[in-house]
Design a protein around this motif. Sequence first.
Motif, PDB file in Angstrom:
ATOM      1  N   ASP A 170      14.696  -7.751   5.411  1.00  0.00           N
ATOM      2  CA  ASP A 170      14.419  -8.489   4.187  1.00  0.00           C
ATOM      3  C   ASP A 170      15.690  -9.141   3.645  1.00  0.00           C
ATOM      4  N   LYS A 214      12.555 -10.267  -1.300  1.00  0.00           N
ATOM      5  CA  LYS A 214      11.513  -9.697  -0.444  1.00  0.00           C
ATOM      6  C   LYS A 214      11.134 -10.624   0.710  1.00  0.00           C
ATOM      7  N   ASN A 255       8.483 -15.058  -0.041  1.00  0.00           N
ATOM      8  CA  ASN A 255       7.874 -14.602  -1.281  1.00  0.00           C
ATOM      9  C   ASN A 255       8.440 -15.446  -2.426  1.00  0.00           C
TER      10      ASN A 255
END
Length: 345
Positions: A131, A165, A159
């Motif tokens: 991530d 994220k 995202n």
Amino acid sequence: MITDKIDELLKEVSALSAKNAEEVEQLRLKYLSKKGEINALMADFRNVAADDKKTVGMKINELKQLAISKINELKEQTSTNETEGEKLDLTRTPYPIQLGTRHPLTIVKNEIVDIFQRMGFNLAIGPEIDDDLHVFTKLNFAADHPARDMQDTFFVETNPNDVTKNILLRSHTSNDQTHYLSTHQPPIRVLTPGRVYRNEAISARAHCFFHQVEGIYVDKNVSFTDLKQVLLTFAREMFGPETQIRLRPSYFPFTEPSAEMDISCNICGGKGCGFCKHTGWVEILGCGMIDPNVLEACGIDSKEYTGYAFGMGVERITNLKYRVSDLRLFSENDVRFLNEFKTAY
């Protein structure tokens, strides 16, 4: 009479033999085909008296079953003989399949890891898909840093509500370090080798994936002098005891101060050649003192602990050791190229 013919065939079939599969097939055609001996008996069977049909029919069936059994037995026997003959073929080479060799990148990576392990570094292996939080955010990359752009990074999932994220292919193995720093307390001395990905055009000097080895050391009173001594030891272990190094000021988001390290060209001995662009020096890695923001983001008190970090490309080191001019050779799996490294450890 038909019974005499059946008895004669029973003796013939019982004594059948064959040396190879072709002879077995000829016997099958002779006795079991539509125009074979056993099928021909059926024409005579019509003329058998009604009282004798049952007895004669049973003998014909016995003959047919014996022939099938004998033919199958000969098939298995000749097949076994041919297999054994192949095993005993003394003209075949002792190694019909050539032994493989270690890939040049693996050879060099193992050598790099071995040098640093002898200096006390442990290995830490992390995910290639990670991530944004561990690949960029905890490493002090600004929200608008170019490395986050699609031109440099392969994103797997984005995202829009929280960029930390975002899921992506790591662009450096520093993500392994943030994972390790977030779950361990100093003293920490780890090495993180692995494959990384960047959205670059493939050419003789660049590729969309390559390999890195990065390292960090975090403890009380760690200084830039410690970093310099470790890198000097590495350079001389890797390229020879006469190797010299120089550190040039640079910039990386996760280190401050930052530097790039050059070594004296191991091809010309520092005199100047085409490989080092006649400067006598070749750049091999980046390094610096870990930025306090990185330590704090990973839960380590930057007022009590300091640390250094360094990172190098395995392909770059391999080029220097073996003078491979085209990076694409490392991923094309050309056996002719790989065979050149048979004598390497």
